[in-house]
Design a protein around this motif. Structure first.
Motif, mmCIF file in Angstrom:
data_model
loop_
_atom_site.group_PDB
_atom_site.id
_atom_site.type_symbol
_atom_site.label_atom_id
_atom_site.label_comp_id
_atom_site.label_asym_id
_atom_site.label_seq_id
_atom_site.Cartn_x
_atom_site.Cartn_y
_atom_site.Cartn_z
ATOM 1 N N GLY A 107 0.823 -1.203 0.000
ATOM 2 C CA GLY A 107 0.000 0.000 0.000
ATOM 3 C C GLY A 107 0.857 1.253 0.000
ATOM 4 O O GLY A 107 2.009 1.239 0.430
ATOM 5 N N TYR A 108 0.288 2.360 -0.489
ATOM 6 C CA TYR A 108 1.049 3.601 -0.488
ATOM 7 C C TYR A 108 0.120 4.803 -0.383
ATOM 8 O O TYR A 108 -1.032 4.780 -0.821
ATOM 9 C CB TYR A 108 1.930 3.718 -1.729
ATOM 10 C CG TYR A 108 1.212 3.566 -3.048
ATOM 11 C CD1 TYR A 108 0.715 4.665 -3.731
ATOM 12 C CD2 TYR A 108 1.037 2.308 -3.609
ATOM 13 C CE1 TYR A 108 0.061 4.529 -4.945
ATOM 14 C CE2 TYR A 108 0.383 2.162 -4.828
ATOM 15 C CZ TYR A 108 -0.090 3.267 -5.487
ATOM 16 O OH TYR A 108 -0.738 3.114 -6.682
ATOM 17 N N VAL A 109 0.635 5.854 0.235
ATOM 18 C CA VAL A 109 -0.100 7.109 0.377
ATOM 19 C C VAL A 109 -0.012 7.863 -0.941
ATOM 20 O O VAL A 109 1.070 8.036 -1.501
ATOM 21 C CB VAL A 109 0.481 7.960 1.515
ATOM 22 C CG1 VAL A 109 -0.262 9.285 1.621
ATOM 23 C CG2 VAL A 109 0.400 7.197 2.834
ATOM 24 N N ALA A 134 -5.640 11.859 4.133
ATOM 25 C CA ALA A 134 -4.747 11.290 3.136
ATOM 26 C C ALA A 134 -5.401 10.056 2.541
ATOM 27 O O ALA A 134 -6.141 9.332 3.217
ATOM 28 C CB ALA A 134 -3.397 10.931 3.761
ATOM 29 N N SER A 135 -5.131 9.814 1.259
ATOM 30 C CA SER A 135 -5.677 8.638 0.585
ATOM 31 C C SER A 135 -4.616 7.552 0.500
ATOM 32 O O SER A 135 -3.448 7.824 0.261
ATOM 33 C CB SER A 135 -6.183 8.999 -0.815
ATOM 34 O OG SER A 135 -5.135 9.552 -1.594
ATOM 35 N N VAL A 136 -5.045 6.303 0.706
ATOM 36 C CA VAL A 136 -4.158 5.146 0.692
ATOM 37 C C VAL A 136 -4.647 4.170 -0.358
ATOM 38 O O VAL A 136 -5.826 3.801 -0.378
ATOM 39 C CB VAL A 136 -4.114 4.449 2.065
ATOM 40 C CG1 VAL A 136 -3.153 3.276 2.028
ATOM 41 C CG2 VAL A 136 -3.726 5.434 3.148
ATOM 42 N N GLN A 137 -3.770 3.749 -1.224
ATOM 43 C CA GLN A 137 -4.142 2.888 -2.335
ATOM 44 C C GLN A 137 -3.384 1.569 -2.306
ATOM 45 O O GLN A 137 -2.223 1.502 -1.911
ATOM 46 C CB GLN A 137 -3.860 3.580 -3.672
ATOM 47 C CG GLN A 137 -4.293 2.771 -4.874
ATOM 48 C CD GLN A 137 -4.006 3.488 -6.157
ATOM 49 O OE1 GLN A 137 -3.754 4.684 -6.169
ATOM 50 N NE2 GLN A 137 -4.033 2.775 -7.261
ATOM 51 N N LEU A 164 -17.075 4.259 1.459
ATOM 52 C CA LEU A 164 -15.661 4.611 1.485
ATOM 53 C C LEU A 164 -14.837 3.639 0.654
ATOM 54 O O LEU A 164 -15.054 2.431 0.726
ATOM 55 C CB LEU A 164 -15.151 4.604 2.929
ATOM 56 C CG LEU A 164 -15.107 5.949 3.647
ATOM 57 C CD1 LEU A 164 -14.693 5.762 5.090
ATOM 58 C CD2 LEU A 164 -14.159 6.903 2.960
ATOM 59 N N PRO A 165 -13.904 4.145 -0.124
ATOM 60 C CA PRO A 165 -13.075 3.240 -0.929
ATOM 61 C C PRO A 165 -12.048 2.493 -0.089
ATOM 62 O O PRO A 165 -11.462 3.058 0.829
ATOM 63 C CB PRO A 165 -12.389 4.193 -1.913
ATOM 64 C CG PRO A 165 -12.354 5.508 -1.206
ATOM 65 C CD PRO A 165 -13.605 5.568 -0.378
ATOM 66 N N ASP A 166 -11.869 1.217 -0.393
ATOM 67 C CA ASP A 166 -10.760 0.470 0.196
ATOM 68 C C ASP A 166 -9.443 0.925 -0.410
ATOM 69 O O ASP A 166 -8.411 0.907 0.249
ATOM 70 C CB ASP A 166 -10.935 -1.031 -0.050
ATOM 71 C CG ASP A 166 -12.126 -1.609 0.686
ATOM 72 O OD1 ASP A 166 -12.439 -1.106 1.782
ATOM 73 O OD2 ASP A 166 -12.749 -2.534 0.167
ATOM 74 N N SER A 167 -9.486 1.285 -1.680
ATOM 75 C CA SER A 167 -8.304 1.745 -2.388
ATOM 76 C C SER A 167 -8.570 3.157 -2.893
ATOM 77 O O SER A 167 -9.244 3.346 -3.903
ATOM 78 C CB SER A 167 -7.979 0.803 -3.553
ATOM 79 O OG SER A 167 -6.777 1.145 -4.171
#
Length: 213
Positions: free
Chosen positions: A41-43, A57-60, A94-97
Motif C-alpha cells: 500500500g502507499y499514500v 490522506a488517501s491510501v491505495q 468509502l473506498p478500500d483503495s
C-alpha cells in the motif's frame, strides 16, 4: 495549507514524511500507519482544512488494511504529526483503495475518489460518506479555485477497444458534478489557479479528448 511555508509533507511509497522547518529536516509521521500500511500500500494524496489542524490522506493498493476492516482514508487532527485510519462505517461508500482526496474549504465538503468505490463525499468531516458516482477508477482532483474543479479517471480505453469513462467537473465546489468532454486516462491532474487551464498526464497516444472547460 497547514503551517505553510514551514510545514510540508511528502509521500514516499508507504510513508508520510513531515517537515517543520521548510524542508531543512524531515521526520516520519506517526500514528497507526506503521506497520499496517506496508505490504504494497502507499499514500497517494493529502488534503488539509485551511488554517486548521485537520487533514486527510488517501491510501491505495493495500490488502492488509482491507482485511482489518479499515478503509483507504487516513485522518490527522494534529497537523499531520500523527495519522489514523478512518474505519469502514458499513455503508460501503468509502473506498478500500483511495486514489485522490480533496477538502473544499468553502463548501466544507470532503471528497474521496476510489479505484473500487467511485466518487464519494463526506459532509461530516469523514464520519459518514455518500456515493456521488458509482463508476470505478476515479483518480485525482484538480481545482482552479474553490468553485471549479475536475476529477480524473484511469479507466478509459481511448483507442476504441473498451469503455469510455469521462472525467467529471464541478462549478459549485463539488455540490454538483457533471460529465466533461475529457476521457483520456490520467493520474493526478493539475489546475492553474485563477485561470481556466487544466493539465493531464497520460500514456495514451490516440483518441485524445478535449479540455473539460
Amino acid at each position: 495549507r497547514v503551517g505553510a511555508p514551514n510545514v510540508g509533507f511528502v509521500c514516499v511509497t508507504d510513508t508520510i514524511w513531515r517537515t517543520n522547518d521548510g524542508g531543512v529536516t524531515w521526520i516520519v509521521a506517526g500514528g497507526n500507519l506503521y506497520p499496517t500500511l506496508l505490504n504494497g500500500g502507499y499514500v497517494n494524496d493529502i488534503t488539509f482544512e485551511t488554517g486548521g489542524m485537520t487533514g486527510f490522506a488517501s491510501v491505495q493498493g493495500n490488502i492488509v488494511i482491507r482485511a482489518q476492516g479499515a478503509t483507504g482514508v487516513l485522518k490527522t487532527v494534529d497537523g499531520g504529526v500523527t495519522w489514523t485510519f478512518i474505519s469502514q462505517t458499513g455503508t460501503g461508500s468509502l473506498p478500500d483503495s483511495a486514489a485522490g482526496i480533496y477538502y473544499n474549504n468553502i463548501t466544507n465538503l470532503l471528497f474521496a475518489s476510489g479505484l473500487d468505490s467511485g466518487l464519494v463525499v463526506s459532509r461530516t468531516g469523514g464520519s459518514s460518506w455518500t456515493k456521488i458516482d458509482t463508476n470505478t477508477f476515479y483518480t485525482g482532483f484538480a481545482f482552479i479555485d474553490d468553485g471549479i474543479g475536475v476529477v480524473a479517471t484511469q479507466n478509459s480505453n481511448t483507442c476504441g477497444a473498451g469503455i469510455i469513462h469521462y472525467w467529471l467537473h464541478t462549478f459549485d465546489g463539488g455540490q454538483t458534478w457533471s460529465r466533461s468532454k475529457m476521457y483520456v486516462e490520467s493520474w493526478q491532474p493539475m489546475g492553474i489557479a485563477h485561470t481556466t487551464t487544466f493539465f493531464a498526464s497520460t500514456a495514451h497516444f490516440c483518441g485524445f479528448g478535449s479540455s473539460s472547460q
